[in-house]
Design a protein around this motif. Structure first.
Motif, PDB file in Angstrom:
ATOM      1  N   ASN A   2      60.523  19.594  39.252  1.00 52.38           N
ATOM      2  CA  ASN A   2      61.423  20.741  39.309  1.00 52.38           C
ATOM      3  C   ASN A   2      62.201  20.715  40.615  1.00 52.38           C
ATOM      4  O   ASN A   2      61.607  20.607  41.702  1.00 52.38           O
ATOM      5  N   TRP A  32      66.994  23.967  38.599  1.00 56.32           N
ATOM      6  CA  TRP A  32      67.311  25.384  38.699  1.00 56.32           C
ATOM      7  C   TRP A  32      68.566  25.509  39.562  1.00 56.32           C
ATOM      8  O   TRP A  32      68.491  25.529  40.791  1.00 56.32           O
ATOM      9  N   LEU A  65      63.956  34.136  41.304  1.00 58.22           N
ATOM     10  CA  LEU A  65      63.049  33.025  41.027  1.00 58.22           C
ATOM     11  C   LEU A  65      61.702  33.234  41.712  1.00 58.22           C
ATOM     12  O   LEU A  65      60.644  32.942  41.141  1.00 58.22           O
ATOM     13  N   VAL A  70      57.828  31.132  40.021  1.00 54.63           N
ATOM     14  CA  VAL A  70      58.005  29.735  39.636  1.00 54.63           C
ATOM     15  C   VAL A  70      58.181  28.799  40.836  1.00 54.63           C
ATOM     16  O   VAL A  70      58.075  27.569  40.684  1.00 54.63           O
ATOM     17  N   CYS A  74      58.087  24.234  42.477  1.00 56.82           N
ATOM     18  CA  CYS A  74      59.306  23.565  42.941  1.00 56.82           C
ATOM     19  C   CYS A  74      58.930  22.353  43.795  1.00 56.82           C
ATOM     20  O   CYS A  74      58.260  22.485  44.819  1.00 56.82           O
TER      21      CYS A  74
END
Length: 298
Positions: A2, A32, A65, A70, A74
């Motif tokens: 991610n 993202w 976020l 989440v 990352c």
């Protein structure tokens, strides 16, 4: 994997997030995107419509976020064109928030400032922000030759100059540096070099030089280098993989005769590049700007 990608967006063409997001997704990476500007097209066309995002808007999106929880997943943060100086501290706050959620996350700063043809093309205050505040925080930095010279304060005309400039830039904080394109006195007129440095060693990839420049090539290179570095944790390996894919996309773009990167048509180059190039050791880099013996690429 991610990646949080904070950079520009255009509706037409492939620069900034409009290059990075698709390329990373094609490689199987979740992205993202946070857009620092939303333009119809890149300014190289001579005209564009759109706006620069206000820092509170960017801050709000990143905060959303964080609220979702989440950010602990990352793996890396990529920043590029910021639009205005006030966006800089918002990006650094985002880095700190991500690192609190996941201490292993890496920050890759693409210090978009200018190029050798036009000089600086960003708003006043952004060059100083990059040099004084972003570089000390970054794990990876991905300047072009002009930005390497500006940020290191050293002119680059030879391979020896490259290593000296890399050493100076390492002293500011980043442990990994990718120079997305560079030409020295030793670079043949028909070629272009890409250089990466890590853990005291610099490596070089030499690819054929195509017939023109390509907007978005540096943005694509930075995104692919971060992806491959997160996978391998080896700058030399990431350099070879990213350079091969970018060359493949650029070659396909030139063949198609399009003004923008033929990223969608050439997407297979991202996964399985049609050409590979040797990764050569360029030289060693010591602490506080000292550098050792250089090796000429074969």
């Amino acid at each position: 994997m991610n990646i949080l990608s904070i950079q520009s967006h255009v509706s037409f063409g492939h620069v900034g997030n409009s290059a990075a997001v698709f390329a990373l997704q094609r490689l199987g990476c979740e992205v993202w995107p946070i857009h620092t500007v939303a333009f119809s097209n890149h300014p190289g066309h001579g005209r564009f419509a759109g706006r620069v995002a206000e820092p509170p808007e960017i801050e709000s999106l990143i905060g959303g976020l964080a609220t979702l929880g989440v950010l602990r997943g990352c793996d890396g943060v990529l920043s590029g064109y910021l639009g205005m100086p006030r966006t800089g501290p918002v990006v650094l706050d985002a880095i700190e928030t991500v690192r609190q959620a996941n201490p292993g996350a890496l920050y890759c700063c693409d210090p978009v400032l200018g190029d050798r043809q036009t000089g600086l093309y960003v708003r006043a205050g952004l060059p100083e922000f990059m040099r004084e505040r972003a570089l000390p925080v970054a794990d990876i930095v991905t300047p072009n030759q002009f930005e390497l010279e500006y940020l290191s304060g050293k002119s680059v005309s030879t391979r020896q100059d490259i290593v000296a400039a890399l050493a100076r830039l390492h002293d500011t904080g980043p442990r990994v540096i990718l120079v997305t394109s560079v030409m020295t006195e030793e670079t043949p007129a028909v070629a272009i070099d890409v250089v990466a440095s890590e853990r005291g060693a610099a490596h070089l990839v030499r690819t054929p030089r195509l017939g023109r420049g390509f907007n978005g090539a540096g943005d694509l290179m930075a995104a692919l280098f971060l992806f491959h570095y997160l996978r391998s944790r080896r700058a030399a390996d990431a350099l070879g993989a990213a350079a091969a894919s970018v060359f493949g996309v650029l070659r396909r773009t030139e063949e198609a005769g399009t003004g923008e990167l033929a990223l969608v048509a050439a997407q297979d180059e991202l996964v399985a590049p049609s050409a590979r190039f040797a990764v050569e050791r360029l030289g060693s880099i010591g602490p506080r700007g000292r550098h050792g013996r250089l090796s000429a690429p074969r």
